[in-house]
Every structure is written in structure tokens, then in C-alpha cells.
Design a protein around this motif. Sequence first.
Motif, mmCIF file in Angstrom:
data_model
loop_
_atom_site.group_PDB
_atom_site.id
_atom_site.type_symbol
_atom_site.label_atom_id
_atom_site.label_comp_id
_atom_site.label_asym_id
_atom_site.label_seq_id
_atom_site.Cartn_x
_atom_site.Cartn_y
_atom_site.Cartn_z
ATOM 1 N N ILE A 37 0.828 -1.212 0.080
ATOM 2 C CA ILE A 37 0.027 0.068 0.166
ATOM 3 C C ILE A 37 0.737 0.996 -0.005
ATOM 4 O O ILE A 37 0.686 2.243 -0.867
ATOM 5 N N PHE A 38 1.925 1.347 0.895
ATOM 6 C CA PHE A 38 2.853 2.321 0.795
ATOM 7 C C PHE A 38 3.343 2.275 -0.439
ATOM 8 O O PHE A 38 3.788 3.786 -0.886
ATOM 9 N N ARG A 39 3.886 1.634 -1.151
ATOM 10 C CA ARG A 39 4.563 1.731 -2.342
ATOM 11 C C ARG A 39 3.565 2.235 -3.686
ATOM 12 O O ARG A 39 3.979 3.215 -4.243
ATOM 13 N N GLU A 40 2.019 1.712 -3.493
ATOM 14 C CA GLU A 40 1.114 2.218 -4.278
ATOM 15 C C GLU A 40 1.061 3.751 -4.109
ATOM 16 O O GLU A 40 0.802 4.665 -5.158
ATOM 17 N N LEU A 41 1.063 4.344 -2.817
ATOM 18 C CA LEU A 41 0.881 5.802 -2.496
ATOM 19 C C LEU A 41 2.098 6.437 -2.558
ATOM 20 O O LEU A 41 1.836 7.760 -2.267
ATOM 21 N N GLY A 42 3.259 5.849 -2.806
ATOM 22 C CA GLY A 42 4.157 6.809 -3.081
ATOM 23 C C GLY A 42 4.772 7.279 -1.525
ATOM 24 O O GLY A 42 5.605 8.280 -1.577
ATOM 25 N N GLU A 43 4.413 6.543 -0.544
ATOM 26 C CA GLU A 43 5.078 6.774 0.971
ATOM 27 C C GLU A 43 6.221 6.048 0.895
ATOM 28 O O GLU A 43 6.427 4.949 1.642
ATOM 29 N N VAL A 44 7.456 6.548 0.676
ATOM 30 C CA VAL A 44 8.614 6.110 0.596
ATOM 31 C C VAL A 44 9.140 5.733 1.942
ATOM 32 O O VAL A 44 9.680 4.472 2.271
ATOM 33 N N LYS A 45 9.225 6.482 2.974
ATOM 34 C CA LYS A 45 9.528 6.365 4.382
ATOM 35 C C LYS A 45 8.935 5.101 5.061
ATOM 36 O O LYS A 45 9.610 4.474 5.638
ATOM 37 N N LEU A 46 7.692 5.357 4.833
ATOM 38 C CA LEU A 46 6.885 4.203 5.415
ATOM 39 C C LEU A 46 6.858 2.906 4.949
ATOM 40 O O LEU A 46 7.199 1.892 5.604
ATOM 41 N N GLU A 47 7.130 3.129 3.320
ATOM 42 C CA GLU A 47 7.524 1.621 2.646
ATOM 43 C C GLU A 47 8.770 1.100 3.369
ATOM 44 O O GLU A 47 8.868 -0.037 3.454
ATOM 45 N N ALA A 48 9.634 1.761 3.064
ATOM 46 C CA ALA A 48 10.981 1.471 4.100
ATOM 47 C C ALA A 48 10.847 0.975 5.408
ATOM 48 O O ALA A 48 11.451 0.141 5.877
ATOM 49 N N THR A 49 10.279 1.580 6.213
ATOM 50 C CA THR A 49 10.063 1.217 7.482
ATOM 51 C C THR A 49 9.451 -0.138 7.434
ATOM 52 O O THR A 49 9.873 -0.918 8.365
ATOM 53 N N ALA A 50 8.192 -0.318 6.743
ATOM 54 C CA ALA A 50 7.583 -1.595 6.668
ATOM 55 C C ALA A 50 8.760 -2.639 6.284
ATOM 56 O O ALA A 50 8.632 -3.872 6.791
ATOM 57 N N LEU A 51 9.449 -2.440 5.234
ATOM 58 C CA LEU A 51 10.531 -3.488 4.909
ATOM 59 C C LEU A 51 11.538 -3.603 5.951
ATOM 60 O O LEU A 51 11.771 -4.994 6.158
ATOM 61 N N LEU A 52 11.718 -2.728 6.927
ATOM 62 C CA LEU A 52 12.727 -2.842 7.956
ATOM 63 C C LEU A 52 11.926 -3.907 8.904
ATOM 64 O O LEU A 52 12.698 -4.687 9.576
ATOM 65 N N VAL A 53 10.591 -3.899 9.162
ATOM 66 C CA VAL A 53 9.843 -4.761 9.763
ATOM 67 C C VAL A 53 10.019 -5.984 9.338
ATOM 68 O O VAL A 53 10.184 -7.102 10.104
ATOM 69 N N ILE A 54 9.863 -6.300 8.041
ATOM 70 C CA ILE A 54 10.034 -7.713 7.488
ATOM 71 C C ILE A 54 11.435 -8.088 7.754
ATOM 72 O O ILE A 54 11.559 -9.403 8.112
ATOM 73 N N ALA A 55 12.373 -7.396 7.346
ATOM 74 C CA ALA A 55 13.801 -7.869 7.702
ATOM 75 C C ALA A 55 14.045 -8.425 9.080
ATOM 76 O O ALA A 55 14.680 -9.270 9.298
ATOM 77 N N THR A 56 13.615 -7.610 10.136
ATOM 78 C CA THR A 56 13.633 -7.960 11.466
ATOM 79 C C THR A 56 12.778 -9.342 11.759
ATOM 80 O O THR A 56 13.505 -9.905 12.364
ATOM 81 N N ALA A 57 11.884 -9.421 11.087
ATOM 82 C CA ALA A 57 10.862 -10.468 11.329
ATOM 83 C C ALA A 57 11.889 -11.817 10.527
ATOM 84 O O ALA A 57 11.959 -12.727 11.300
ATOM 85 N N TYR A 58 12.604 -11.748 9.640
ATOM 86 C CA TYR A 58 13.454 -12.833 9.039
ATOM 87 C C TYR A 58 14.424 -13.097 10.030
ATOM 88 O O TYR A 58 14.803 -14.071 10.096
ATOM 89 N N ILE A 59 14.958 -11.905 10.436
ATOM 90 C CA ILE A 59 16.264 -12.068 11.593
ATOM 91 C C ILE A 59 15.809 -12.895 12.840
ATOM 92 O O ILE A 59 16.238 -14.027 13.145
ATOM 93 N N LYS A 60 14.608 -12.570 13.213
ATOM 94 C CA LYS A 60 14.146 -13.226 14.543
ATOM 95 C C LYS A 60 13.663 -14.778 14.111
ATOM 96 O O LYS A 60 13.874 -15.526 14.748
ATOM 97 N N GLN A 61 13.198 -15.009 12.976
ATOM 98 C CA GLN A 61 12.624 -16.303 12.492
ATOM 99 C C GLN A 61 14.020 -17.273 12.061
ATOM 100 O O GLN A 61 13.889 -18.467 12.434
ATOM 101 N N SER A 62 15.133 -16.595 11.918
ATOM 102 C CA SER A 62 16.264 -17.212 11.418
ATOM 103 C C SER A 62 16.791 -18.059 12.809
ATOM 104 O O SER A 62 17.454 -18.968 12.590
ATOM 105 N N ALA A 63 16.518 -17.584 13.886
ATOM 106 C CA ALA A 63 16.965 -18.093 14.978
ATOM 107 C C ALA A 63 16.431 -19.478 15.383
ATOM 108 O O ALA A 63 17.005 -20.297 15.968
#
Length: 165
Positions: A37-63
Motif C-alpha cells: 500500500i505504501f509503495r502504491e501511495l508513494g510513501e517511501v519512508k513508510l514503505e522503507a520502515t515496513a521493509l525493515l519490519v520484514i527484515a527484522t522478522a526474518y532475523i528473528k525467524q532465522s534463530a
Amino acid sequence: NRGEAVISLAISEIVLEKMGSKHRNEAHPHATKAVSIFRELGEVKLEATALLVIATAYIKQSAVAMDVNKESQLAVDTAKDAMALFREIKDRRGEALALHAISVGYIHLREYRQAIQMCRQAVKIYKDIGAKKLEAFERRVLARWHLRKDEPDQALQAAQEAYEL
């Protein structure tokens, strides 16, 4: 709509940080929806923030994942996407947060040199923007990465620099 994406992002952050390992998988779909949704709306900072949440989820899942390397590589790749977006909008703090996530992913992949390199970049940004607490935290992380690479002298130096802040 934007409100739905903000709520999805908030839910994913809450699930990831407050609800324990049993619910971590629930963070991913909410954050992915927010990214879209953020990508569609052009909300770059919020899109990047959501991507960081996904990256953090992958990090935590990797354990706890069967395939640590797959989850860790996904974390690195996703955090790199977030970093590119933060750089695009010149958000230095966001860029440093993404660099931190990349470095953690590299540690899980046992790619110590790359982890240390990313961590040093984050330290420099925090220093440049005057974020002393984040700089001190990142210097402590740098000390830990040096210890994992069996570099006690560099670890001690990073720890002392963190302490002096």
C-alpha cells in the motif's frame, strides 16, 4: 488506503516486538500488506520502515528456522531494499537502522567482514547526525561482531569507544 497500511504496519511491529515467538509469523503478512500500500501511495519512508519490519522478522525467524541461511539472506536482501529507499529520501537515521539490520543478517550468515563493514557505516552515520545513544549501541554491537570474528583488540577498542560516549 493509507490508514489501513499504517494500522497494518503498527500491528506487525506490535506482533514482532510484544507477542513472543509463537506469533512472529503473523507480523510478516501485515508488514507485506503495508509495503504494498505504501509503495502504491508513494510513501517511501513508510514503505522503507515496513521493509525493515520484514527484515527484522526474518532475523528473528532465522534463530529458530530450519534453514538459517535462507531466512538470514532474506533479511539482508529486504534490509538492503529498505536502505536504498532511505537513501533515496536522504533519511540518514533510517539508513543506519537498515545497515544495522543488514549487519545482523550477515552475522547469522557468518559473513563477519561484511557485518563489521555495515556496522561501521551505521556508527559513522549515527556519529554524523549526533545520535549518541544509537552510536553507543552500534559501537557495542561492533565490539560483539569483532569478538565473533576472534578480533579481541578491535572488540576492546569498539567497547571503549562506546563507553566513552
